[in-house]
Design an enzyme around this catalytic site. Structure first.
Site, short mmCIF file in Angstrom:
data_model
loop_
_atom_site.label_atom_id
_atom_site.label_comp_id
_atom_site.label_asym_id
_atom_site.label_seq_id
_atom_site.Cartn_x
_atom_site.Cartn_y
_atom_site.Cartn_z
N GLU A 35 0.84 -1.20 0.00
CA GLU A 35 0.00 0.00 0.00
C GLU A 35 0.87 1.25 0.00
O GLU A 35 1.84 1.34 0.76
CB GLU A 35 -0.89 -0.01 1.24
CG GLU A 35 -2.29 0.51 1.01
CD GLU A 35 -3.10 -0.37 0.09
OE1 GLU A 35 -3.23 0.01 -1.11
OE2 GLU A 35 -3.63 -1.40 0.53
N HIS A 36 0.53 2.19 -0.88
CA HIS A 36 1.29 3.45 -1.04
C HIS A 36 2.72 3.21 -1.51
O HIS A 36 3.62 4.02 -1.25
CB HIS A 36 1.30 4.26 0.27
CG HIS A 36 -0.05 4.80 0.64
ND1 HIS A 36 -0.59 5.93 0.07
CD2 HIS A 36 -0.99 4.34 1.52
CE1 HIS A 36 -1.79 6.16 0.60
NE2 HIS A 36 -2.05 5.20 1.46
N ASP A 38 3.15 2.14 -4.89
CA ASP A 38 3.18 2.23 -6.35
C ASP A 38 3.78 3.54 -6.82
O ASP A 38 4.56 3.57 -7.78
CB ASP A 38 1.80 1.99 -6.97
CG ASP A 38 0.69 2.89 -6.44
OD1 ASP A 38 0.91 3.59 -5.43
OD2 ASP A 38 -0.39 2.88 -7.06
N GLU A 161 -6.70 10.64 -13.74
CA GLU A 161 -6.70 11.04 -12.33
C GLU A 161 -5.83 12.28 -12.12
O GLU A 161 -6.20 13.22 -11.43
CB GLU A 161 -6.19 9.90 -11.45
CG GLU A 161 -7.04 8.65 -11.47
CD GLU A 161 -8.06 8.60 -10.35
OE1 GLU A 161 -8.20 9.59 -9.61
OE2 GLU A 161 -8.72 7.56 -10.24
N ASP A 173 -4.06 0.71 -9.31
CA ASP A 173 -5.50 0.47 -9.43
C ASP A 173 -5.90 0.22 -10.87
O ASP A 173 -6.64 -0.73 -11.17
CB ASP A 173 -6.28 1.66 -8.87
CG ASP A 173 -6.04 1.86 -7.38
OD1 ASP A 173 -5.47 0.96 -6.74
OD2 ASP A 173 -6.42 2.93 -6.86
N TYR A 223 -3.45 12.53 0.45
CA TYR A 223 -2.78 11.59 -0.47
C TYR A 223 -1.59 12.28 -1.12
O TYR A 223 -0.46 11.77 -1.10
CB TYR A 223 -3.79 11.12 -1.52
CG TYR A 223 -3.25 10.06 -2.46
CD1 TYR A 223 -3.49 8.72 -2.24
CD2 TYR A 223 -2.49 10.42 -3.57
CE1 TYR A 223 -3.00 7.75 -3.10
CE2 TYR A 223 -1.99 9.48 -4.43
CZ TYR A 223 -2.25 8.14 -4.20
OH TYR A 223 -1.75 7.20 -5.05
#
Length: 386
Positions: A35-36, A38, A161, A173, A223
């Site tokens: 998680e976090h 990428d 995004e 994702d 984020y």
């Protein structure tokens, strides 16, 4: 209830000219660990799920896109040639994908579309990536004479995004949504784009999401703030070690070396990312050996790091993690960006029924509402349905 083609088709017929188009689907995703990492060029370990987005699309002979969100009961029309695009955030996902595909040379024409999803919103299962991916895949299929490869389609979603929604996300994702394969998780190297499928059929265990149904409203962009922290630390380490281009290249010794040159907050965030890089690789090795106890241990370590070092947890998620530990669940952690959403839990078959019962009752007692239990089935990626 599972979303079907008929659910979308009936609304498409109702809102447009009574005829039908082509139907496409893209899934949401889970991420076992990583998680976090990428956007730090690290490794992630996602899989596509059966829930996702379904969209029906038909060329309309104009330069306009006419889009209907079935779930939001909202209609937006925009021109493909309008550089600003629509204001509604959901429509900007479609607009951004159209513009990015056009920039790649795909001759996108105006179309009518209706779409719906059964990915729980705010659960950290990437409903937005599923939305981007279903349109990227569909436009490539409908208009692309020279078809774009799947990784480029994932990058179209990521660019959407960044440019149109203001979220500086990594590639995981969209990658998982496009590349998913039933019965397999994927280890992705976010720097090189290389990936490998890992068959995932854990005998004696279930993957279970516990959705807190909480999404905390946050001031600013936490984020993007965390991404800046990681980039700040990597830049400082680079002054001492030019080979370090991102935290993917750093280790704990390098981080300690610059402890006095970065803020305490940035230091802790970098510490989490460096540790998570190692945990992903450890989980891959453990899965190949069928060692699910190690997989679970690493999941708990990740939750601790996300909660105490990266600071993206919340009381509800920490409470769910504590219950999992108390009930002997093999592994549990926050899944997704944090600040709400789900925990992902690796639960032995014999504990499953009691865990579900206990987590529902204890969570409701403390927070006044029951969490939603989502049993994970690993599914296929973006595809044409009819």
């Amino acid at each position: 209830m599972k979303l079907t083609i008929d659910d979308v088709r009936s609304r498409f017929i109702e809102h447009f000219d009574g005829t039908t188009g082509s139907v496409y689907a893209s899934p949401g995703r889970i991420n076992l660990i990583g998680e976090h990492t990428d956007y730090n060029d690290g490794f992630v370990f996602p899989g596509a799920v059966q829930q996702g987005m379904i969209a029906e699309i038909k060329v309309n002979g104009t330069r306009n896109v006419r889009a209907y969100s079935i779930d939001l009961k909202d209609y937006v029309e925009f021109s493909l040639d309008d550089e600003k695009g629509p204001k509604a955030s959901w429509a900007r996902y479609i607009f951004g994908v159209c513009r990015e595909m056009m920039a790649l040379g795909i001759p996108v024409e105006g179309f009518n579309t209706a779409f719906a999803g059964d990915v729980p919103l705010g659960a950290g299962m990437s409903s937005s990536a599923a939305l981007e991916s279903v349109y990227a895949f569909a436009l490539n299929d409908m208009f692309g004479e020279n078809k774009i490869d799947k990784m480029t389609l994932a990058k179209v979603g990521q660019a959407t995004e960044h440019k149109y929604l203001g979220c500086n996300c990594g590639i995981m994702d969209q990658f998982a949504s496009v590349h998913g394969k039933a019965g397999s998780l994927m280890r992705l190297d976010c720097r090189s784009g290389e990936f490998e499928y890992f068959p995932f059929d854990p005998k004696g265990y279930k993957l279970v999401l516990v959705n807190s149904c909480v999404k905390h409203e946050l001031v600013g962009s936490p984020y993007n703030d965390r991404r800046r922290s990681c980039e700040n630390v990597a830049a400082v380490i680079n002054k001492h070690h030019p080979e370090v281009k991102s935290l993917r290249d750093a280790d704990y010794a390098m981080l300690d070396e610059v402890k006095n040159e970065v803020s305490a907050e940035d230091f802790m965030r970098a510490k989490y990312v460096i540790g998570e890089k190692e945990r992903v690789l450890a989980v891959c090795d453990a899965l190949e050996k069928g060692d699910y106890e190690t997989v679970g241990q690493k999941m708990y370590e990740t939750h601790y790091g996300l909660s105490k070092e990266y600071e993206v947890s919340c009381p509800e998620l920490d409470f769910l993690n504590d219950i999992a530990k108390e009930e002997g669940v093999t592994g549990s952690r926050i899944m997704g960006g944090g600040f709400g959403g789900c925990t992902i839990n690796l639960v032995s078959d014999e504990l499953y029924d009691n865990f579900v019962k206990v987590v529902k009752s204890k969570f409701k007692e403390k927070f006044g509402k029951e969490p939603v239990i989502i049993d994970v089935v690993i599914g296929d990626g973006s595809r044409k349905l009819c």
